[in-house]
Each structure stands twice: as C-alpha cells, then as structure tokens.
Design a protein around this motif. Structure first.
Motif, PDB file in Angstrom:
ATOM      1  N   ALA A  83      28.961   0.217  -6.543  1.00  0.00           N
ATOM      2  CA  ALA A  83      29.557   1.431  -5.991  1.00  0.00           C
ATOM      3  C   ALA A  83      28.549   2.160  -5.113  1.00  0.00           C
ATOM      4  O   ALA A  83      27.361   2.178  -5.388  1.00  0.00           O
ATOM      5  CB  ALA A  83      30.004   2.354  -7.131  1.00  0.00           C
ATOM      6  N   PHE A  84      29.057   2.736  -4.033  1.00  0.00           N
ATOM      7  CA  PHE A  84      28.269   3.634  -3.192  1.00  0.00           C
ATOM      8  C   PHE A  84      29.246   4.619  -2.578  1.00  0.00           C
ATOM      9  O   PHE A  84      30.341   4.251  -2.193  1.00  0.00           O
ATOM     10  CB  PHE A  84      27.525   2.860  -2.096  1.00  0.00           C
ATOM     11  CG  PHE A  84      26.353   3.603  -1.513  1.00  0.00           C
ATOM     12  CD1 PHE A  84      26.498   4.871  -0.969  1.00  0.00           C
ATOM     13  CD2 PHE A  84      25.091   3.041  -1.507  1.00  0.00           C
ATOM     14  CE1 PHE A  84      25.424   5.560  -0.443  1.00  0.00           C
ATOM     15  CE2 PHE A  84      23.997   3.722  -0.977  1.00  0.00           C
ATOM     16  CZ  PHE A  84      24.167   4.988  -0.441  1.00  0.00           C
ATOM     17  N   ARG A  85      28.840   5.853  -2.496  1.00  0.00           N
ATOM     18  CA  ARG A  85      29.657   6.946  -1.973  1.00  0.00           C
ATOM     19  C   ARG A  85      30.687   6.459  -0.927  1.00  0.00           C
ATOM     20  O   ARG A  85      30.338   5.998   0.144  1.00  0.00           O
ATOM     21  CB  ARG A  85      28.736   7.976  -1.335  1.00  0.00           C
ATOM     22  CG  ARG A  85      29.369   9.333  -1.092  1.00  0.00           C
ATOM     23  CD  ARG A  85      28.323  10.306  -0.600  1.00  0.00           C
ATOM     24  NE  ARG A  85      28.789  11.680  -0.616  1.00  0.00           N
ATOM     25  CZ  ARG A  85      28.009  12.728  -0.374  1.00  0.00           C
ATOM     26  NH1 ARG A  85      26.721  12.533  -0.119  1.00  0.00           N
ATOM     27  NH2 ARG A  85      28.498  13.950  -0.397  1.00  0.00           N
ATOM     28  N   GLY A  86      31.941   6.569  -1.283  1.00  0.00           N
ATOM     29  CA  GLY A  86      33.025   6.053  -0.461  1.00  0.00           C
ATOM     30  C   GLY A  86      33.615   4.776  -1.014  1.00  0.00           C
ATOM     31  O   GLY A  86      34.732   4.382  -0.666  1.00  0.00           O
ATOM     32  N   PHE A  87      32.851   4.074  -1.878  1.00  0.00           N
ATOM     33  CA  PHE A  87      33.338   2.945  -2.679  1.00  0.00           C
ATOM     34  C   PHE A  87      34.073   1.909  -1.831  1.00  0.00           C
ATOM     35  O   PHE A  87      35.175   1.484  -2.146  1.00  0.00           O
ATOM     36  CB  PHE A  87      34.258   3.490  -3.775  1.00  0.00           C
ATOM     37  CG  PHE A  87      34.337   2.614  -5.003  1.00  0.00           C
ATOM     38  CD1 PHE A  87      33.292   2.560  -5.901  1.00  0.00           C
ATOM     39  CD2 PHE A  87      35.456   1.857  -5.260  1.00  0.00           C
ATOM     40  CE1 PHE A  87      33.376   1.763  -7.035  1.00  0.00           C
ATOM     41  CE2 PHE A  87      35.551   1.047  -6.391  1.00  0.00           C
ATOM     42  CZ  PHE A  87      34.498   0.997  -7.277  1.00  0.00           C
ATOM     43  N   GLY A  88      33.453   1.501  -0.710  1.00  0.00           N
ATOM     44  CA  GLY A  88      34.077   0.499   0.159  1.00  0.00           C
ATOM     45  C   GLY A  88      34.891   1.099   1.283  1.00  0.00           C
ATOM     46  O   GLY A  88      35.102   0.460   2.314  1.00  0.00           O
ATOM     47  N   GLY A  89      35.356   2.329   1.110  1.00  0.00           N
ATOM     48  CA  GLY A  89      36.162   2.973   2.136  1.00  0.00           C
ATOM     49  C   GLY A  89      35.460   3.099   3.478  1.00  0.00           C
ATOM     50  O   GLY A  89      36.063   2.859   4.532  1.00  0.00           O
ATOM     51  N   PRO A  90      34.165   3.488   3.507  1.00  0.00           N
ATOM     52  CA  PRO A  90      33.494   3.633   4.801  1.00  0.00           C
ATOM     53  C   PRO A  90      33.503   2.373   5.652  1.00  0.00           C
ATOM     54  O   PRO A  90      33.628   2.446   6.877  1.00  0.00           O
ATOM     55  CB  PRO A  90      32.062   4.030   4.400  1.00  0.00           C
ATOM     56  CG  PRO A  90      32.230   4.726   3.085  1.00  0.00           C
ATOM     57  CD  PRO A  90      33.327   3.974   2.392  1.00  0.00           C
ATOM     58  N   GLN A  91      33.379   1.205   5.014  1.00  0.00           N
ATOM     59  CA  GLN A  91      33.390  -0.032   5.789  1.00  0.00           C
ATOM     60  C   GLN A  91      34.752  -0.235   6.462  1.00  0.00           C
ATOM     61  O   GLN A  91      34.825  -0.668   7.618  1.00  0.00           O
ATOM     62  CB  GLN A  91      33.056  -1.222   4.881  1.00  0.00           C
ATOM     63  CG  GLN A  91      31.623  -1.198   4.333  1.00  0.00           C
ATOM     64  CD  GLN A  91      31.495  -0.553   2.970  1.00  0.00           C
ATOM     65  OE1 GLN A  91      32.020   0.543   2.738  1.00  0.00           O
ATOM     66  NE2 GLN A  91      30.801  -1.209   2.047  1.00  0.00           N
ATOM     67  N   GLY A  92      35.830   0.076   5.737  1.00  0.00           N
ATOM     68  CA  GLY A  92      37.156  -0.049   6.317  1.00  0.00           C
ATOM     69  C   GLY A  92      37.381   0.942   7.443  1.00  0.00           C
ATOM     70  O   GLY A  92      37.938   0.602   8.499  1.00  0.00           O
ATOM     71  N   VAL A  93      36.945   2.193   7.242  1.00  0.00           N
ATOM     72  CA  VAL A  93      37.101   3.223   8.269  1.00  0.00           C
ATOM     73  C   VAL A  93      36.330   2.839   9.529  1.00  0.00           C
ATOM     74  O   VAL A  93      36.830   2.972  10.659  1.00  0.00           O
ATOM     75  CB  VAL A  93      36.622   4.589   7.735  1.00  0.00           C
ATOM     76  CG1 VAL A  93      36.513   5.612   8.865  1.00  0.00           C
ATOM     77  CG2 VAL A  93      37.570   5.094   6.655  1.00  0.00           C
ATOM     78  N   LEU A  94      35.100   2.342   9.363  1.00  0.00           N
ATOM     79  CA  LEU A  94      34.298   1.970  10.523  1.00  0.00           C
ATOM     80  C   LEU A  94      34.961   0.848  11.314  1.00  0.00           C
ATOM     81  O   LEU A  94      34.940   0.854  12.555  1.00  0.00           O
ATOM     82  CB  LEU A  94      32.898   1.549  10.078  1.00  0.00           C
ATOM     83  CG  LEU A  94      31.898   1.300  11.211  1.00  0.00           C
ATOM     84  CD1 LEU A  94      31.599   2.594  11.967  1.00  0.00           C
ATOM     85  CD2 LEU A  94      30.608   0.684  10.671  1.00  0.00           C
ATOM     86  N   ALA A  95      35.569  -0.100  10.613  1.00  0.00           N
ATOM     87  CA  ALA A  95      36.264  -1.187  11.309  1.00  0.00           C
ATOM     88  C   ALA A  95      37.442  -0.659  12.110  1.00  0.00           C
ATOM     89  O   ALA A  95      37.691  -1.094  13.250  1.00  0.00           O
ATOM     90  CB  ALA A  95      36.727  -2.235  10.302  1.00  0.00           C
ATOM     91  N   ALA A  96      38.182   0.289  11.543  1.00  0.00           N
ATOM     92  CA  ALA A  96      39.308   0.887  12.269  1.00  0.00           C
ATOM     93  C   ALA A  96      38.820   1.610  13.518  1.00  0.00           C
ATOM     94  O   ALA A  96      39.439   1.503  14.601  1.00  0.00           O
ATOM     95  CB  ALA A  96      40.066   1.852  11.357  1.00  0.00           C
TER      96      ALA A  96
END
Length: 775
Positions: free
Chosen positions: A355-368
């Motif tokens: 886990a890291f702050r955003g829990f995987g979400g930041p990688q998805g947002v950056l791709a979008a």
C-alpha cells in the motif's frame, strides 16, 4: 450545484466541528515531546533486535548459515531463525507467501534470514553482519517486462469493461496508442519501522507497533506465536508517518519482537536502520502502462483499451486491492463509451510492493491524464479543452466498472479553478515565451481528480469507538483508527466535543489498542475519519439519549427542548452545566459509556462479475501547475501551483489544507525526483537519502495557493465532510502534465516519450527523442 437534503446538525451553528483547530499533538511535535515508540521508557532488561540477511543473493537457495560468530559476539543473548517459530512462519496480510524468517529459499535482496537479540542495538547490528552463508544464487527477475516474458505472476490477470472495443476502435475517426513507465515510490516516513513487545503472564504479550493496522498485528502475532488473538494486545499512540507503508509492512517487525520476547522472556525491541528499512519493506507499485484509444475530430474518446503491467514483487501482499484500484481509477474524471481495462500482477525478485497513499489509484489517474495529453498533442487542441470535452456528465455518467457517478462537481470545480488560476491568459503567455526561447520551455497543465472513497474489500468498511463520560464532565475517547500525523484523532475528538456541546479540551484522546476496540480496520483508503468519526458519533448519541431521557423525567421537560451546547445542557428556557447533569445521571445509575459501531451503507462489489457500487462517494479536486524546463540539462522548476479541492463540509479546514498541500508535494516527488533503481542483480541501489531524493522546501514554489471548494457531501458522511487523505496526491499529475506540455512545445504534433518520474535524465531522453523528430 444540486441541492442535497440536510440533517439537523447541518442547519444549527457548530462550535467545534468545522473549526480550524490545531492538531492535538502539534505543540508536542514541534517541541519534541510527542512520544513515539522509540521515546517510550524501556522496561528494565529490554533487549534489542537486528535483522540478518544475505547481501549476495536476490534469488536462490541458502543451504547453510553459520551463526557461530554471531552467537559469540559481545552482548548477544539469542539468535532467532525460522526453527524458533512455534506457530505459522508467515506474516502475509492476504494469501500467504511472506515468511517472517526465510528458511532456505531467498526471493529478494534484503529478505530476513535470522534475527539477533542482544543487550544493545549496536551489539545486535554488529553481530548480524558476522553470519557466513553457503548457497547458490540464481538469476533474479527484476522488471515487470522480464516477469511478463517469463510468465511469473503473484495473482491472476483481471479485467473489466464494456462495449465492442474492436469495432469502436476500428470505426474511430482517429486512433493512437502509447506506452510509458510509471515509477514506484519509497514511503520515507520519518519514523522507521519499529516495535516493542513485553511478555505477560500465561503466555500473553503486549506489542507496541508503529502500525496502521493494530488488529492485523494482533492477529498475525498470535498466529506466529501459536496463541489466541485474545492473548495479544497491539497498541499505538502515534506514528511518525505511514502513507500506507505501515498497513501490512509493520507486522513482520512486531512478530519478530514478540517472538524474541517469547524466546527470552524479556522485553524486546526492534527499530530498523534506514537502509534496512529501504531494502526490506515494500514500495508503491511501479507499472508499465499501455493504451490504445480511438477518438473523434474534437478530441472526444470513443474507445479506450488500457493495460497495466504491475511489478508486485515476490509475494501478493496487498497487490490484489492495489491493482484493482488502479483499474478503478484509470478513468479518472473521464467517460469512456467503450472500454477495456486489464491488469497483470507480475512476480519479480524484488521486495513485495504494498500500500502507498492512493493505493494504486495514482497510477490509474496518471495513465488517464497521459491519454488526454496525447490526444491534445495530436489534435492541436488545448489540453484543458480536451479534458473538459471528456468529463463525466449527464448521459455519460457510468464508470467502466458499472457504478453511476451521482455526485459530479467536475465542471463547476474545474471552471472555478480555471478562472482563479488565470489559466487562459497564462497559456497565451507561455505560447509566446516558448516561441521566443530555444532552450528554456515553459508548460502549464490543469488536471482534475475524481477519487472513490471506501475500501474495495467491502468488509473493511466498518469501525468501532469507545466513549466514556466521567463524573467531572470530561470524556475519554478511543477508536480503531490510528494517528500518523494526519489529524484523525483531532477530527474525531471534534465530533465528540460537538456532540456533547463541550470544549475540545474536555475530550481526552487515547492510544489505539485492540484491548478497547476490537476487530478494527486499517487506517487507510482515506476512510479513517468517515468510519471512526461516525462510530464515535453513534456512541455519543447513545449516551446523550440516555441522558436526555433522564433530564426529561427529572426536570419535566420534553426531550425536544433539551440540547447540549456551550458546556451546558439546555433545558427549556434554562440551562445546567454539563458536568452537573453528568453527576446527576451517575447518581441515578444512568450508563455513561457506550461502544459505537458503524458500517458504511450502500456499497457493494462483486469482483467476479465486476459489478456493484464499490465507493460510497467520490472526492474531487483540480490543480493548475506551471513549470519551466531547461532542454539542455533536463532541469525543471515548478513556478506556480493553484489547488482547489472538494472536502465537502470540512470538519477542520486547517488540517484539510495541510493534507492537501502535503499530499500534493508527496505526489510531486513521486512524479519528478523519487526514483527507485534496482540493478540487474536485484539490488536496490537507491536505499538511502543520499541516493533517493524526496522533495525539499526549495522544490515548492513561492506561488502556491490552496483553496477548499464550497461543496457538501450528498451522502450522509460525518457532518457531510469528505475524505482528504489520499485524493490530493493525484493533484500532482498536473506537474507531470505541465512538464509534458513544455517538452511538447519543441515539436507540435509529436508526443513526447516522457516516463515518470520526470527526472532530469527522463526529461533529456524525451527531449532528445523530440529533437530527432525535428530532424
């Protein structure tokens, strides 16, 4: 903004909630009097631990470990190996595969083989280096691409989507595809992993752990020692930072401390050296993101095929939930009419990512956001205009996983920031500047964030709180959430003070412990205040209900004419001090204690069918960042940042602004300076502050504005607030997009091949590729 129903507490004036009160430990932090585990007075006879590991093998087999010199070293009391584990030698938070102590097989560089127990920490650390290893090293799999080629996974591939992707892509007016690398990130909490265990009677053990999940520490320590959960108490007052790195990763060290306490019968303590912490604990998942999109002449997406290769490390750890959340947020703020999102969870011989702050979400947002920037370059439209054309909206409001977006404030929020940041004028100025300058190039980007709030593992969306009212009118508060500097304890105490109508100083905040609130969820997923605040409110209202019944009967006043505020109990046209009413209730044998319990409503998720409502609501935000890039050196400077974030009705504006700014800077570090480098032998080369660069004060621009969006949570959250822990980190995507924008100005119509983090080296690789395109 659409109107929402309000509850009584939304209408009456509030005296404690929504006030910018300082963090409850702020003065203790700045004066050095805040007590962390390493500050606690050690019991007499405390022993100290140091982990031992083989520095020559990242993948292979150790046939023999000669510990003779280790045991003979000064001060050594014991050396613990896998053979000393009385229960199950595994500290995994999920499906297993995480030995507390490796037994023969080594799967990553830094894996702990034994643990030295000595009279002092220095003696333990020196002794740990004296072991002699006999074994055979294999060739480690280090990168996600190598794992993909080898077919090694920790979990099966997962995908979801809708529509006929091939047809939509084939019929699109314009098409493109791309690939870029999204780097990982070290948590770099100021307090490294630490635990202290004190043996009790009848095999009991009390463990102080710097953990975001005391219940998991309790459960796994019990499993490793082979004793009931009830024989283990896990406790933490505060952490010196966590950021997800102490959700599952704290458990191994708690287990070692408890195991040593059991073996020696003495208090035992372990605190990792910073270098050991770097190499032995998991990071943010680094990924390779591929996308293939079809769009029309106006830049509107018609189809999106997104594929993530995720380096999970040697074991599953929390990779199922982390990578699922990457997929959940691969749409960010945008509607994909036809879409497929898939994720491969790859096994490598590196530390297990977590886990890291955003829990995987930041990688998805950056791709979008990369997809939006790519379309903007290819169409020639302003990137913000492309983003707005693809926003969720009426008739375009269902996510790729089937959840309807019902609380959308994107258009209003982004529009407000566009005006307040003076985006359009600055965009024109930047175009003119770039036209005049050959070496220095400026870039600007305004990017949105839509982030789902709730644990996607549905059963974790529950919390308990324990509230006692004492006869002097003071209140004792305990709940299952943990404090890591984010201000959770302050916010929940504000709720309690507001409910009883007393001053904040009358609420005593106490350490999180499994002995008071059992079966707690981790403090993660930005849900700490939502869950624990509601549980505390429920407990307070149960006590208040009993008090109101007593007062109504005692004073002959209807319950609706009784209220709690300003340290008084309002009874009709009169009032009595709160403490006096409490004493009367006690004398009348009215229960003044309650254990509140809350579970998040409405949420469902069927992973096998990829359908349901995994999030209670969405938090929104937007950021406008401006940068200047030196195309001769790759150096970059952030010149201005404007942030606007949706916290609903903020419980504490001061704390929320702190979280927004801190999250943004941490995200900026992830995307610009923080680079994890593993060599081909699987060794982490950036394992100290000398080689791993987090942002410093000079990296933050003087022109930095943060504002809260004037909104309200349409769902019945605690006082209509919204979570703020994780979403702001993704505001930093604006910095990465601004760098992309600056490089793109070198050759209009050509997409810069920029990877994250955008270090000077990464920038120069992209610039070089653009200049070749010019030629």
């Amino acid at each position: 903004m659409s109107a929402v129903e309000t509850r009584p507490e939304d209408e009456r004036p509030l005296s404690v909630v929504r006030q910018p009160l300082p963090h409850d430990s702020a003065e203790l932090h700045v004066t050095g009097r805040a007590v962390y585990i390493d500050d606690m007075r050690e019991p007499a006879g405390t022993l100290h631990l140091a982990p031992g590991w083989c520095p020559n093998i990242a993948k292979g087999v150790i046939r023999d470990v000669d510990l003779t010199r280790v045991r003979a070293a000064p001060g050594v009391v014991a050396v613990i190996t896998a053979k000393d584990v009385p229960g199950v030698n595994d500290c995994s938070p999920s499906i297993g595969g995480d030995p507390v102590l490796a037994d023969g097989e080594i799967e990553f560089w830094g894996q702990v083989v034994f643990c030295v127990v000595a009279e002092t920490r220095d003696q333990a650390r020196r002794a740990a280096r004296l072991a002699l290893y006999e074994g055979e090293a294999g060739t480690p799999i280090v990168t996600a691409e190598a794992a993909k080629a080898a077919g090694t996974t920790v979990l099966p591939e997962y995908r979801f989507g809708r529509g006929e992707l091939g047809r939509a892509y084939g019929n699109a007016q314009r098409r493109t595809e791309g690939r870029f690398v999204i780097g990982g990130q070290e948590h770099f909490y100021l307090e490294s992993q630490i635990a202290m265990a004190i043996p009790g009677e009848a095999g009991d053990v009390h463990v102080w752990s710097s953990t975001q999940h005391p219940t998991e520490v309790q459960h796994i320590v019990a499993k490793v020692l082979g004793i009931p959960d009830a024989a283990v108490t896990a406790e933490v007052r505060r952490m010196g930072g966590g950021f997800g790195g102490k959700e599952s990763q704290a458990t191994q060290w708690a287990c070692l401390a408890a195991l040593a306490a059991k073996v020696t019968g003495r208090p035992c303590k372990i605190r990792l050296d910073r270098d050991d912490d770097f190499v032995m604990t998991g990071k943010r998942h680094d990924m390779v993101a591929d996308f293939r999109v079809g769009f029309d002449g106006e830049g509107r997406l018609l189809s999106a095929d997104m594929h993530f290769l995720s380096r999970c490390g040697y074991s599953a750890d929390l990779s199922l939930g982390v990578n699922d959340r990457t997929m959940f947020h691969a749409d960010n703020a945008y509607y994909y009419p036809t879409v497929q999102i898939r994720s491969e969870r790859l096994k490598t011989n590196t530390v297990s990512n977590t886990a890291f702050r955003g829990f995987g979400g930041p990688q998805g947002v950056l791709a979008a956001e990369r997809m939006m920037d790519t379309i903007a370059v290819l169409t020639g439209f302003d990137p913000l205009e492309v983003r707005k054309r693809n926003f969720y909206g009426p008739g375009r409001d269902v996510t790729p996983y089937g959840m309807k977006v019902e609380d959308n404030v994107l258009a209003e929020l982004v529009g407000e920031l566009e005006k307040s940041s003076d985006y359009l004028r600055r965009r024109q100025e930047i175009r003119a500047f770039n036209g005049r300058n050959r070496i220095l190039k400026r870039g600007i980007a305004l990017t949105p964030v839509k982030f789902g709030i709730s644990f996607t593992l549905i059963h974790l969306n529950q919390a308990g709180a324990l509230v006692h009212v004492y006869t002097d009118g003071s209140v004792h508060l305990n709940h299952g959430g943990t404090e890591m500097g984010q201000g959770l304890f302050t916010k929940v105490a504000q709720v309690v003070a507001e409910e009883f109508g007393i001053g904040f100083d009358r609420v005593r905040i106490t350490a999180t412990t499994t002995a008071k609130v059992p079966n707690s969820s981790p403090t993660a997923a930005s849900s700490g205040t939502d869950l624990n605040g509601m549980a505390a409110q429920i407990a307070c209202r149960e006590i208040k209900g009993r008090m109101i019944d007593f007062v109504a009967q005692e004073y002959g006043t209807p319950p609706e004419q009784i209220d709690f505020r300003d340290g008084q109990v309002i009874i009709g046209n009169g009032s009595v001090p709160f403490a006096e009413i409490v004493k009367k209730c006690y004398t009348a044998r009215v229960q003044l204690s309650s254990a509140g319990y809350y579970s998040t409503p409405k949420i469902t998720w069927n992973r096998d069918k990829a359908e349901g409502r995994p999030f209670y609501y969405f938090a929104y935000g937007a950021a406008c960042s401006e940068v200047v890039v030196d195309t001769m050196t790759g150096e970059m400077k952030v010149e201005r940042v404007d942030l606007l974030h949706d916290c609903g009705r903020s419980l504490n504006p001061a704390l929320d602004i702190g979280q927004i700014e801190g999250g943004f800077v941490q995200g900026m570090g992830w995307l610009t300076t923080e680079e994890l480098v593993f060599d081909d032998k699987g060794r982490l080369r950036t394992h100290a502050p000398s080689t791993y660069k987090i942002p410093c004060c000079s990296d933050v621009p003087d022109a930095f504005t943060t504002k809260l969006f004037d909104g309200v949570n349409r769902e019945e959250s605690i006082y209509r607030s919204k979570a703020v822990g994780e979403p702001p980190l993704m505001l930093a995507c604006s910095v990465f997009s601004a760098i992309f924008d600056a490089i793109a100005s070198l050759k209009p119509g050509v997409v810069p091949p920029l990877d994250a983090p955008a270090t000077p080296e990464a920038i120069m690789r992209a610039v070089t590729a653009m200049r070749r395109a010019e030629g």
